[in-house]
Enzyme design. Structure first.
Site, short mmCIF file in Angstrom:
data_model
loop_
_atom_site.label_atom_id
_atom_site.label_comp_id
_atom_site.label_asym_id
_atom_site.label_seq_id
_atom_site.Cartn_x
_atom_site.Cartn_y
_atom_site.Cartn_z
N HIS A 121 0.47 -0.97 -0.12
CA HIS A 121 0.01 -0.26 -0.36
C HIS A 121 0.46 1.69 -0.40
O HIS A 121 2.04 1.17 0.55
CB HIS A 121 -0.71 0.10 1.26
CG HIS A 121 -0.13 0.06 2.35
ND1 HIS A 121 0.58 0.75 3.70
CD2 HIS A 121 -0.14 -1.34 3.16
CE1 HIS A 121 0.71 0.78 4.55
NE2 HIS A 121 0.50 -0.80 4.66
N ASP A 122 0.46 2.80 -0.86
CA ASP A 122 0.82 4.05 -0.87
C ASP A 122 1.93 4.08 -1.68
O ASP A 122 2.89 5.19 -1.44
CB ASP A 122 0.96 4.35 0.38
CG ASP A 122 -0.39 3.99 0.64
OD1 ASP A 122 -1.14 4.84 0.46
OD2 ASP A 122 -0.08 3.35 2.72
N GLY A 139 5.36 -1.27 2.46
CA GLY A 139 4.34 0.00 2.60
C GLY A 139 5.04 1.54 2.39
O GLY A 139 5.77 1.48 3.02
#
Length: 264
Positions: A121-122, A139
């Site tokens: 994520h991200d 992440g």
């Protein structure tokens, strides 16, 4: 009509360009958008709020847009955004973003992402990168343009990798890797600069000489990071042609976390 195999399941809410090809047994969720000329192989799952641009080649057995592997995630409307002309090989997993990281995982244009690549994520991946097999990003990782990650490279969360950098096979990146740097080891250490890659991209002899001088300031002269930045800033006056390369390095170094530091 898009070229959708009869065994594929495409939600009526998905926005699929008429020129998109979707292979057998692939599942496409209701919030997915896929641009013109993209091909999706068999046995893929594309879900979540995922936007995919033009002329991408997505091979079989990929999972794109699943929720983040983050215990704090509670169903917020986060996204995965993939640009144009990317190649995504088999068994890759790209997760959507999380509220704590801006909510978007992004991949730019013209990237070559080999089998078993993971983008948590991200993450933010630039343009013209190459990720060899089993490259794994935790992440919030940022990867600049023209970066090459060797096979089985592991990148710790929140690490940044500057443009034109390169890692060797099995590298473990626990600190930021500045632009142009080549790294190797567990944990990764700076070995040299990516001179051959720069030559292949058309860098002049003067620009490459400036990159060598930046390497010397960072790694060979026993300077602190602040002293290295001062030495590097002077290169823009000495070699005006290299001013964009110097600016790229200085911008990267200005954002280095004191807790994380750079690869040494």
């Amino acid at each position: 009509m898009a070229l959708i195999h009869p065994t594929a399941i495409v939600d009526p809410g998905a926005q699929i360009d008429d020129s998109v090809s979707i292979g057998p047994y692939t599942l496409i969720g209701p919030h997915v958008k896929i641009g013109a000329g993209t091909t999706v192989g068999p046995h893929c799952v594309i879900e979540g709020r995922t936007t995919i641009g033009r002329d991408n080649r997505i091979f079989q057995f990929n999972s794109l847009g699943a929720i983040p592997q983050d215990k704090k995630y509670a169903g917020e409307p986060c996204e995965l955004v993939i640009g144009n002309r990317n190649t995504i090989r088999e068994f890759s997993t790209f997760n959507i973003g999380s509220p704590g990281g801006g909510g978007v995982t992004s991949v730019g244009d013209d990237n070559w992402l080999m089998a078993y690549v993971h983008l948590a994520h991200d993450c933010k991946v630039g343009n013209q990168t190459i990720f060899a097999n089993n490259s794994q990003l935790a992440g919030h990782v940022e990867v600049g343009d023209w970066v090459i990650l060797g096979g089985f490279t592991i990148v710790h969360q929140f690490v940044r990798i500057g443009a034109h950098a390169m890692s060797a096979m099995n590298a473990v990146l626990l600190a930021d890797q500045p632009p142009f740097v080549m790294s190797q080891g567990q944990p990764a250490q700076a070995r040299s600069m990516n001179y051959e890659g720069l030559r292949r991209r058309g860098f002049s002899a003067e620009r490459i000489a400036a990159v060598k001088a930046m390497h010397k300031a960072l790694y060979r002269d026993g300077l602190t990071l602040e002293q290295s930045r001062e030495r590097i800033a002077a290169l823009a006056r000495e070699t005006p042609e290299a001013a964009p390369d110097v600016a790229l390095m200085l911008d990267f170094l200005a954002r280095v976390s004191p807790q994380r530091g750079i690869v040494r």
